[in-house]
Design a protein around this motif. Structure first.
Motif, PDB file in Angstrom:
ATOM      1  N   GLY A  76       0.785  -1.196  -0.219  1.00 12.96           N
ATOM      2  CA  GLY A  76      -0.077  -0.127   0.122  1.00 12.96           C
ATOM      3  C   GLY A  76       0.915   1.219   0.053  1.00 12.96           C
ATOM      4  N   GLU A  77       0.593   2.189   0.836  1.00 11.83           N
ATOM      5  CA  GLU A  77       1.307   3.377   1.095  1.00 11.83           C
ATOM      6  C   GLU A  77       2.355   3.461   2.203  1.00 11.83           C
ATOM      7  N   GLY A  78       3.018   2.148   2.171  1.00  9.16           N
ATOM      8  CA  GLY A  78       3.690   2.237   3.549  1.00  9.16           C
ATOM      9  C   GLY A  78       3.906   0.674   4.135  1.00  9.16           C
ATOM     10  N   TYR A 103      -7.575  -9.857   3.275  1.00 12.99           N
ATOM     11  CA  TYR A 103      -7.323 -11.356   3.377  1.00 12.99           C
ATOM     12  C   TYR A 103      -7.170 -11.978   2.191  1.00 12.99           C
ATOM     13  N   SER A 104      -6.004 -12.848   1.740  1.00 13.45           N
ATOM     14  CA  SER A 104      -5.900 -13.310   0.410  1.00 13.45           C
ATOM     15  C   SER A 104      -4.677 -14.454   0.747  1.00 13.45           C
ATOM     16  N   GLU A 105      -4.537 -15.092  -0.280  1.00 11.23           N
ATOM     17  CA  GLU A 105      -3.600 -16.135  -0.409  1.00 11.23           C
ATOM     18  C   GLU A 105      -2.008 -15.738  -0.175  1.00 11.23           C
ATOM     19  N   ALA A 109      -1.325 -11.880  -5.955  1.00  6.44           N
ATOM     20  CA  ALA A 109      -1.118 -10.771  -6.711  1.00  6.44           C
ATOM     21  C   ALA A 109      -2.003  -9.587  -6.579  1.00  6.44           C
ATOM     22  N   LEU A 110      -2.881  -9.813  -5.586  1.00  2.00           N
ATOM     23  CA  LEU A 110      -3.739  -8.592  -5.384  1.00  2.00           C
ATOM     24  C   LEU A 110      -3.161  -7.428  -4.542  1.00  2.00           C
ATOM     25  N   GLY A 111      -3.559  -6.105  -5.294  1.00  2.61           N
ATOM     26  CA  GLY A 111      -2.955  -4.910  -4.789  1.00  2.61           C
ATOM     27  C   GLY A 111      -3.731  -4.270  -3.598  1.00  2.61           C
TER      28      GLY A 111
END
Length: 159
Positions: A76-78, A103-105, A109-111
């Protein structure tokens, strides 16, 4: 006869003048009270947002089974606080004016834009040193609040 008419006009003028002074005092008290209420409400909202944000992060840390597995990564931004959960991770981070959670694997590749907005914030940063987690929360007005969590024992966290 003329003298009596003059007295009635003078009595009416005095009564009108007293009513005007009373109305002016009443308006001054009302405006002062409204201004004080506005300031107190603003201050309480700012403190509420800071406390809520800090408690949200603290509760997320307490929910982790192995507090020593908590990591910090750039996202993110930090910084993002990363809580492992098997093949999945939960990231708590700051992005685009909001405290976010994703919440992801583990290798997804989620941003940062894919996360859920939790609440508005001005900034968030983390550091981890010798079992101590330092959290700095910035609100929208630029005021900062620091939270220090001690990670000790398995699954135990103290504030």
């Amino acid at each position: 006869m003329k003298k009596r008419t003059m007295e009635y006009h003078l009595d009416g003028l005095i009564a009108l003048l007293l009513f005007g002074v009373f109305a002016a005092c009443l308006m001054a008290v009302l405006f002062t009270g409204a201004n004080a209420y506005r300031r107190l409400t603003f201050r309480n909202n700012v403190f509420y947002e800071n406390r809520t944000c800090a408690q949200y992060v603290a509760v997320k840390v307490r929910q982790v089974q192995d507090a020593h597995a908590i990591e910090i990564e750039d996202f993110g931004e930090g910084d993002a606080l990363v809580f492992p959960d098997g093949n999945y991770v939960t990231r708590v981070y700051y992005y685009d004016g909001y405290l976010m959670e994703l919440y992801s694997e583990k290798n997804s590749a989620l941003g940062p834009q894919a996360g859920e907005k939790v609440m508005e914030a001005g900034g968030l940063s983390f550091s981890l040193e010798d079992g101590m987690l330092f959290i700095t929360i910035t609100d929208q007005e630029g005021e900062t609040e620091e939270l220090m969590l001690s990670l000790y024992g398995e699954g135990e966290v103290a504030v």
